[in-house]
Design a protein around this motif. Structure first.
Motif, PDB file in Angstrom:
ATOM      1  N   ILE A 123       0.860  -1.192   0.000  1.00  0.00           N
ATOM      2  CA  ILE A 123       0.000   0.000   0.000  1.00  0.00           C
ATOM      3  C   ILE A 123       0.893   1.237   0.000  1.00  0.00           C
ATOM      4  O   ILE A 123       1.861   1.323   0.756  1.00  0.00           O
ATOM      5  N   ALA A 124       0.554   2.190  -0.852  1.00  0.00           N
ATOM      6  CA  ALA A 124       1.422   3.340  -1.110  1.00  0.00           C
ATOM      7  C   ALA A 124       1.564   4.313   0.058  1.00  0.00           C
ATOM      8  O   ALA A 124       2.651   4.832   0.296  1.00  0.00           O
ATOM      9  N   PHE A 125       0.487   4.589   0.781  1.00  0.00           N
ATOM     10  CA  PHE A 125       0.506   5.683   1.750  1.00  0.00           C
ATOM     11  C   PHE A 125      -0.185   5.267   3.045  1.00  0.00           C
ATOM     12  O   PHE A 125      -1.173   4.533   3.003  1.00  0.00           O
ATOM     13  N   PRO A 126       0.271   5.776   4.186  1.00  0.00           N
ATOM     14  CA  PRO A 126      -0.377   5.434   5.464  1.00  0.00           C
ATOM     15  C   PRO A 126      -1.868   5.758   5.492  1.00  0.00           C
ATOM     16  O   PRO A 126      -2.661   4.986   6.032  1.00  0.00           O
ATOM     17  N   SER A 127      -2.274   6.864   4.886  1.00  0.00           N
ATOM     18  CA  SER A 127      -3.685   7.232   4.931  1.00  0.00           C
ATOM     19  C   SER A 127      -4.567   6.226   4.186  1.00  0.00           C
ATOM     20  O   SER A 127      -5.752   6.098   4.501  1.00  0.00           O
ATOM     21  N   VAL A 128      -4.015   5.492   3.227  1.00  0.00           N
ATOM     22  CA  VAL A 128      -4.792   4.452   2.547  1.00  0.00           C
ATOM     23  C   VAL A 128      -5.062   3.315   3.533  1.00  0.00           C
ATOM     24  O   VAL A 128      -6.181   2.789   3.591  1.00  0.00           O
ATOM     25  N   HIS A 129      -4.073   2.964   4.345  1.00  0.00           N
ATOM     26  CA  HIS A 129      -4.294   1.970   5.409  1.00  0.00           C
ATOM     27  C   HIS A 129      -5.413   2.445   6.342  1.00  0.00           C
ATOM     28  O   HIS A 129      -6.315   1.687   6.685  1.00  0.00           O
ATOM     29  N   TRP A 130      -5.322   3.711   6.758  1.00  0.00           N
ATOM     30  CA  TRP A 130      -6.299   4.244   7.703  1.00  0.00           C
ATOM     31  C   TRP A 130      -7.713   4.164   7.143  1.00  0.00           C
ATOM     32  O   TRP A 130      -8.638   3.719   7.816  1.00  0.00           O
ATOM     33  N   VAL A 131      -7.887   4.623   5.906  1.00  0.00           N
ATOM     34  CA  VAL A 131      -9.245   4.705   5.356  1.00  0.00           C
ATOM     35  C   VAL A 131      -9.791   3.323   5.005  1.00  0.00           C
ATOM     36  O   VAL A 131     -10.998   3.092   5.126  1.00  0.00           O
ATOM     37  N   LEU A 132      -8.938   2.403   4.615  1.00  0.00           N
ATOM     38  CA  LEU A 132      -9.428   1.045   4.380  1.00  0.00           C
ATOM     39  C   LEU A 132      -9.892   0.406   5.690  1.00  0.00           C
ATOM     40  O   LEU A 132     -10.868  -0.341   5.710  1.00  0.00           O
ATOM     41  N   GLY A 133      -9.221   0.737   6.792  1.00  0.00           N
ATOM     42  CA  GLY A 133      -9.682   0.280   8.105  1.00  0.00           C
ATOM     43  C   GLY A 133     -11.023   0.893   8.466  1.00  0.00           C
ATOM     44  O   GLY A 133     -11.919   0.207   8.967  1.00  0.00           O
ATOM     45  N   ALA A 134     -11.183   2.185   8.198  1.00  0.00           N
ATOM     46  CA  ALA A 134     -12.458   2.860   8.476  1.00  0.00           C
ATOM     47  C   ALA A 134     -13.575   2.275   7.617  1.00  0.00           C
ATOM     48  O   ALA A 134     -14.696   2.063   8.097  1.00  0.00           O
ATOM     49  N   TRP A 135     -13.282   1.989   6.363  1.00  0.00           N
ATOM     50  CA  TRP A 135     -14.269   1.398   5.460  1.00  0.00           C
ATOM     51  C   TRP A 135     -14.696   0.016   5.956  1.00  0.00           C
ATOM     52  O   TRP A 135     -15.880  -0.291   6.008  1.00  0.00           O
ATOM     53  N   ARG A 136     -13.728  -0.797   6.347  1.00  0.00           N
ATOM     54  CA  ARG A 136     -14.056  -2.143   6.836  1.00  0.00           C
ATOM     55  C   ARG A 136     -14.883  -2.073   8.115  1.00  0.00           C
ATOM     56  O   ARG A 136     -15.847  -2.815   8.274  1.00  0.00           O
ATOM     57  N   GLU A 137     -14.517  -1.174   9.009  1.00  0.00           N
ATOM     58  CA  GLU A 137     -15.242  -1.040  10.278  1.00  0.00           C
ATOM     59  C   GLU A 137     -16.680  -0.595  10.050  1.00  0.00           C
ATOM     60  O   GLU A 137     -17.604  -1.092  10.682  1.00  0.00           O
ATOM     61  N   LEU A 138     -16.884   0.330   9.130  1.00  0.00           N
ATOM     62  CA  LEU A 138     -18.224   0.870   8.876  1.00  0.00           C
ATOM     63  C   LEU A 138     -19.072  -0.067   8.018  1.00  0.00           C
ATOM     64  O   LEU A 138     -20.284  -0.170   8.219  1.00  0.00           O
ATOM     65  N   GLY A 139     -18.443  -0.731   7.069  1.00  0.00           N
ATOM     66  CA  GLY A 139     -19.198  -1.590   6.162  1.00  0.00           C
ATOM     67  C   GLY A 139     -20.244  -0.794   5.409  1.00  0.00           C
ATOM     68  O   GLY A 139     -19.975   0.307   4.934  1.00  0.00           O
ATOM     69  N   THR A 140     -21.443  -1.313   5.348  1.00  0.00           N
ATOM     70  CA  THR A 140     -22.525  -0.621   4.641  1.00  0.00           C
ATOM     71  C   THR A 140     -23.432   0.149   5.597  1.00  0.00           C
ATOM     72  O   THR A 140     -24.488   0.631   5.192  1.00  0.00           O
ATOM     73  N   SER A 141     -23.010   0.280   6.848  1.00  0.00           N
ATOM     74  CA  SER A 141     -23.794   1.047   7.824  1.00  0.00           C
ATOM     75  C   SER A 141     -23.907   2.499   7.368  1.00  0.00           C
ATOM     76  O   SER A 141     -23.060   2.995   6.619  1.00  0.00           O
ATOM     77  N   PRO A 142     -24.916   3.193   7.840  1.00  0.00           N
ATOM     78  CA  PRO A 142     -25.029   4.611   7.490  1.00  0.00           C
ATOM     79  C   PRO A 142     -23.782   5.383   7.921  1.00  0.00           C
ATOM     80  O   PRO A 142     -23.175   5.092   8.950  1.00  0.00           O
ATOM     81  N   LEU A 143     -23.422   6.349   7.094  1.00  0.00           N
ATOM     82  CA  LEU A 143     -22.271   7.187   7.408  1.00  0.00           C
ATOM     83  C   LEU A 143     -22.597   8.094   8.583  1.00  0.00           C
ATOM     84  O   LEU A 143     -23.695   8.627   8.669  1.00  0.00           O
ATOM     85  N   GLY A 144     -21.642   8.270   9.457  1.00  0.00           N
ATOM     86  CA  GLY A 144     -21.758   9.215  10.565  1.00  0.00           C
ATOM     87  C   GLY A 144     -20.669  10.250  10.422  1.00  0.00           C
ATOM     88  O   GLY A 144     -20.323  10.662   9.303  1.00  0.00           O
ATOM     89  N   ALA A 145     -20.089  10.625  11.538  1.00  0.00           N
ATOM     90  CA  ALA A 145     -18.968  11.555  11.503  1.00  0.00           C
ATOM     91  C   ALA A 145     -17.812  10.898  10.758  1.00  0.00           C
ATOM     92  O   ALA A 145     -17.557   9.700  10.931  1.00  0.00           O
TER      93      ALA A 145
END
Length: 154
Positions: A123-145
């Motif tokens: 993975i090219a950049f640390p922020s890609v790791h971060w956001v992929l983690g956020a995406w996995r945690e949220l899944g298809t749940s409604p977006l919040g903050a």
């Protein structure tokens, strides 16, 4: 002698998307520096005259030849050491049916990955790791903050 001109040095705004097709995410292998050969999201600099959403849609077309539909903001990262603010959306493919994508001029290849198959070491950049983690945690749940920088991320 002073001319009275103020030379502002402001951060750059990066826009991009976690584009999902079911439980798989679209990644692009970079064909350009920085980090050529490494995987990232379709993302790049916001251009003058664009909204955040327009920029993210344009980047998906340029880097992955993908037409996307944006769901909302998934994450906002402030990265002062490189002078960037990154706004990353959650998105899907705009057209029904099988996802259509191909490598654009800035990508060597593009592919859909299940979370377990993401090439984490490449993975090219640390922020890609971060956001992929956020995406996995949220899944298809409604977006919040939106997700923000992890404490160790600065």
């Amino acid at each position: 002698m002073r001319c009275g001109h103020v030379d502002y040095q402001n951060p750059k705004i990066i826009v991009g998307s976690v584009v999902a097709a079911g439980s798989r995410v679209l990644l692009c292998r970079r064909a350009i520096e920085p980090r050529a050969g490494y995987w990232t999201l379709p993302a790049g600099y916001l251009e003058l005259g664009e909204t955040l959403e327009q920029g993210a849609i344009r980047e998906a077309r340029e880097e992955a030849e993908a037409d996307i539909a944006i769901d909302g903001i998934l994450a906002i990262y402030s990265i002062p050491r490189i002078g960037q603010v990154q706004i990353i959306f959650r998105a899907g493919f705009a057209d029904p049916g099988p996802p259509r994508y191909a490598a654009g001029p800035e990508s060597a290849e593009v592919a859909l990955f299940a979370h377990a198959d993401i090439p984490w070491a490449d993975i090219a950049f640390p922020s890609v790791h971060w956001v992929l983690g956020a995406w996995r945690e949220l899944g298809t749940s409604p977006l919040g903050a939106p997700a923000t920088n992890p404490a160790e991320g600065l």
